[in-house]
Design a protein around this motif. Structure first.
Motif: not given
Length: 119
Positions: A107, A112, A114
């Motif tokens: 990403p 983040s 993720e």
């Protein structure tokens, strides 16, 4: 010593254009079969140099060390694999290299949840 970079940086600020130190370091991070907290390092700083200059200096130093020690830029590892230290070394960008090694698209926001789960 634990961190020589502070003294080296003070010397650069004080007017020395280039400084280096080869020395023994100790990091109290534990010890196991794959990690020794005592090691030797070569640390250097150069005023007005950018990361490209430092990559070139490191490339020249490493390739010449291998050449001086072994008489060749090519090494054969115990596994039989060949490694070449002949300049120029490959230059890779970190994010594309990580994506290529992991097979995952990272990403944009690397902080983040993720991204952290992928890393």
């Amino acid at each position: 010593r634990i961190a020589p970079e502070l003294f080296l940086k003070q010397l650069v600020i004080g007017g020395l254009d280039r400084v280096y130190e080869i020395g023994r370091l100790f990091r109290n991070e534990g010890i196991d079969q794959t990690h020794n907290p005592e090691f030797t390092t070569c640390e250097f700083y150069e005023a007005y140099a950018d990361y490209n200059d430092l990559m070139e200096t490191t490339e020249e130093m490493v390739s010449n060390i291998v050449l001086d020690i072994t008489g060749s830029h090519n090494l054969t590892l115990p596994s039989g694999s060949q490694v070449s230290f002949k300049p120029p070394f490959a230059r890779v960008s970190m994010i594309p290299a990580l994506e290529g090694a992991t097979g995952a698209k990272l990403p944009e926001d690397l902080s983040s949840p993720e991204a952290l789960s992928l890393l």
